[in-house]
Write a protein that holds these residues in place. Structure first.
Motif, PDB file in Angstrom:
ATOM      1  N   ILE A  94     -14.109  -1.671  -0.300  1.00  0.00           N
ATOM      2  CA  ILE A  94     -12.909  -2.278  -0.814  1.00  0.00           C
ATOM      3  C   ILE A  94     -11.691  -2.227   0.318  1.00  0.00           C
ATOM      4  O   ILE A  94     -11.414  -1.292   0.903  1.00  0.00           O
ATOM      5  CB  ILE A  94     -12.496  -1.408  -2.124  1.00  0.00           C
ATOM      6  CG1 ILE A  94     -13.455  -1.142  -2.955  1.00  0.00           C
ATOM      7  CG2 ILE A  94     -11.013  -2.059  -2.387  1.00  0.00           C
ATOM      8  CD1 ILE A  94     -13.753  -2.533  -3.657  1.00  0.00           C
ATOM      9  N   ALA A  95     -11.226  -3.326   0.464  1.00  0.00           N
ATOM     10  CA  ALA A  95      -9.910  -3.575   1.340  1.00  0.00           C
ATOM     11  C   ALA A  95      -8.836  -4.156   0.747  1.00  0.00           C
ATOM     12  O   ALA A  95      -8.784  -5.058   0.030  1.00  0.00           O
ATOM     13  CB  ALA A  95     -10.483  -4.764   2.425  1.00  0.00           C
ATOM     14  N   LEU A  96      -7.629  -3.188   1.066  1.00  0.00           N
ATOM     15  CA  LEU A  96      -6.396  -3.588   0.504  1.00  0.00           C
ATOM     16  C   LEU A  96      -5.668  -4.383   1.564  1.00  0.00           C
ATOM     17  O   LEU A  96      -5.528  -3.853   2.489  1.00  0.00           O
ATOM     18  CB  LEU A  96      -5.637  -2.073   0.099  1.00  0.00           C
ATOM     19  CG  LEU A  96      -6.324  -1.127  -0.460  1.00  0.00           C
ATOM     20  CD1 LEU A  96      -5.530   0.158  -0.819  1.00  0.00           C
ATOM     21  CD2 LEU A  96      -6.482  -1.790  -2.116  1.00  0.00           C
ATOM     22  N   ASP A  97      -5.345  -5.621   0.953  1.00  0.00           N
ATOM     23  CA  ASP A  97      -4.773  -6.486   2.023  1.00  0.00           C
ATOM     24  C   ASP A  97      -3.104  -6.503   1.605  1.00  0.00           C
ATOM     25  O   ASP A  97      -2.874  -7.368   0.412  1.00  0.00           O
ATOM     26  CB  ASP A  97      -5.321  -7.818   1.782  1.00  0.00           C
ATOM     27  CG  ASP A  97      -4.739  -8.850   2.690  1.00  0.00           C
ATOM     28  OD1 ASP A  97      -3.767  -8.615   3.301  1.00  0.00           O
ATOM     29  OD2 ASP A  97      -5.179 -10.029   2.744  1.00  0.00           O
ATOM     30  N   GLY A  98      -2.524  -5.770   2.198  1.00  0.00           N
ATOM     31  CA  GLY A  98      -0.882  -5.713   1.895  1.00  0.00           C
ATOM     32  C   GLY A  98      -0.838  -4.703   0.613  1.00  0.00           C
ATOM     33  O   GLY A  98      -1.516  -3.956   0.258  1.00  0.00           O
ATOM     34  N   LEU A  99       0.310  -4.765  -0.139  1.00  0.00           N
ATOM     35  CA  LEU A  99       0.653  -4.095  -1.001  1.00  0.00           C
ATOM     36  C   LEU A  99       0.111  -4.229  -2.514  1.00  0.00           C
ATOM     37  O   LEU A  99       0.396  -5.559  -2.750  1.00  0.00           O
ATOM     38  CB  LEU A  99       2.473  -4.085  -1.092  1.00  0.00           C
ATOM     39  CG  LEU A  99       2.921  -2.771  -1.980  1.00  0.00           C
ATOM     40  CD1 LEU A  99       2.802  -1.599  -1.128  1.00  0.00           C
ATOM     41  CD2 LEU A  99       4.520  -3.158  -1.961  1.00  0.00           C
TER      42      LEU A  99
ATOM     43  N   ASN B 298      -4.075  -4.801   9.691  1.00  0.00           N
ATOM     44  CA  ASN B 298      -3.470  -6.014  10.010  1.00  0.00           C
ATOM     45  C   ASN B 298      -3.429  -7.044   8.840  1.00  0.00           C
ATOM     46  O   ASN B 298      -4.179  -8.047   8.725  1.00  0.00           O
ATOM     47  CB  ASN B 298      -3.952  -6.644  11.212  1.00  0.00           C
ATOM     48  CG  ASN B 298      -3.797  -5.862  12.522  1.00  0.00           C
ATOM     49  OD1 ASN B 298      -2.567  -5.701  12.976  1.00  0.00           O
ATOM     50  ND2 ASN B 298      -4.953  -5.366  13.250  1.00  0.00           N
ATOM     51  N   PRO B 299      -2.735  -6.640   7.693  1.00  0.00           N
ATOM     52  CA  PRO B 299      -2.917  -7.460   6.462  1.00  0.00           C
ATOM     53  C   PRO B 299      -2.427  -9.145   6.397  1.00  0.00           C
ATOM     54  O   PRO B 299      -1.603  -9.227   7.388  1.00  0.00           O
ATOM     55  CB  PRO B 299      -2.231  -6.821   5.438  1.00  0.00           C
ATOM     56  CG  PRO B 299      -0.900  -6.133   6.559  1.00  0.00           C
ATOM     57  CD  PRO B 299      -1.630  -5.764   7.667  1.00  0.00           C
ATOM     58  N   THR B 300      -2.941  -9.874   6.004  1.00  0.00           N
ATOM     59  CA  THR B 300      -2.797 -11.112   5.804  1.00  0.00           C
ATOM     60  C   THR B 300      -1.592 -11.453   4.950  1.00  0.00           C
ATOM     61  O   THR B 300      -0.978 -12.769   5.153  1.00  0.00           O
ATOM     62  CB  THR B 300      -3.978 -12.002   5.468  1.00  0.00           C
ATOM     63  OG1 THR B 300      -4.327 -11.707   4.057  1.00  0.00           O
ATOM     64  CG2 THR B 300      -5.238 -11.804   6.491  1.00  0.00           C
TER      65      THR B 300
ATOM     66  N   SER C 286      -0.188  -2.464   3.972  1.00  0.00           N
ATOM     67  CA  SER C 286      -1.248  -2.265   3.130  1.00  0.00           C
ATOM     68  C   SER C 286      -1.017  -0.901   2.379  1.00  0.00           C
ATOM     69  O   SER C 286      -0.967   0.365   3.183  1.00  0.00           O
ATOM     70  CB  SER C 286      -2.594  -2.498   3.520  1.00  0.00           C
ATOM     71  OG  SER C 286      -3.146  -3.657   3.997  1.00  0.00           O
ATOM     72  N   ALA C 287      -1.000  -1.065   0.974  1.00  0.00           N
ATOM     73  CA  ALA C 287      -0.835   0.605   0.265  1.00  0.00           C
ATOM     74  C   ALA C 287      -1.140   0.224  -1.010  1.00  0.00           C
ATOM     75  O   ALA C 287      -1.543  -0.971  -1.752  1.00  0.00           O
ATOM     76  CB  ALA C 287       0.344   0.895   0.213  1.00  0.00           C
TER      77      ALA C 287
END
Length: 231
Positions: free
Chosen positions: A19-24, A46-48, A53-54
């Protein structure tokens, strides 16, 4: 699986998929995240989406993350192993509706109003970042056999999450067998509420191992803080 924005339904993150958290990412409006034992959740370094990311579980959301000693749940940086560092991503925050002793009135015109406050780094007008209330038995969810590492990137200038932030969570919240490793701020910090924690290891963090503020009235049992030289 890349996750972004807001979770408002019940979802399950399984151990067979990263699972990848992209940004908040907010869990709100009745949303619930179930995380299987052995799952790994990566905060994109390096979120898009343009924000750190959180994972933030709001007062209207919940989390059930139950790992085991043999198969813990890991929240970590998306950078390759060996290249991960403090501040790669934001961290995990649980926000609840229990009482706090610092903040603003929920309704200044109502004598029955209570104190609320916004978590640092999130837009103060965003209700998903608000915590505090009158329910000291509020349940923010469960974290058991969970490791959170390489967190505390800034959400806004000079404002960052701790590895694990527990704000206004009530006594029904379960926090057991948790490690926070190499956070750039505090390892674990409580802001008010009545949630308790037991069996926690905080290692290599840059600030306090275990901290509390705003009238926290829970208990902490079996806590180890291991400070690293030069950090």
């Amino acid at each position: 699986i890349t996750v972004a924005g807001e979770i408002t339904c019940e979802v399950t993150w399984t151990a067979d998929k990263a699972i990848a958290l992209d940004g908040l990412v907010f869990v709100a409006d009745g949303g619930k995240v179930n995380i299987e034992a052995g799952a790994t959740v990566y905060g994109l370094a390096n979120p898009t989406r343009g924000t750190t990311s959180a994972l933030v579980v709001s007062t209207t959301g919940s989390i059930d993350a139950q790992g085991t000693a043999e198969a813990p749940i890991v929240f970590t940086s998306s950078n390759p192993a060996g290249e991960r560092a403090s501040q790669d991503w934001g961290g995990v925050a649980l926000l609840g509706a229990a009482t706090i002793n610092k903040g603003r009135l929920s309704d200044p015109t109502d004598p029955e109003s209570h104190l609320i406050k916004g978590i640092e780094g999130i837009d103060p007008d965003d209700e998903r970042g608000i915590y505090g209330g009158t329910d000291d038995a509020h349940d923010c969810g469960t974290l058991r056999y969970v490791r959170i590492e390489f967190a505390s990137a800034e959400l806004s200038p000079d404002n960052e999450l701790n590895g694990l932030t527990v704000a206004g969570c009530g006594s029904a919240t379960t926090l057991e067998y948790i490690q926070v490793h190499r956070a750039d701020d505090d390892g674990i910090e409580f802001f008010g509420g009545t949630a308790s924690i037991n069996h926690a290891l905080v290692s290599g963090v840059a600030d306090d191992g275990l901290d509390w503020d705003e009238g926290w009235r829970g208990e902490a049992h079996h806590i180890i803080v291991h400070k690293f030289s030069g950090i």
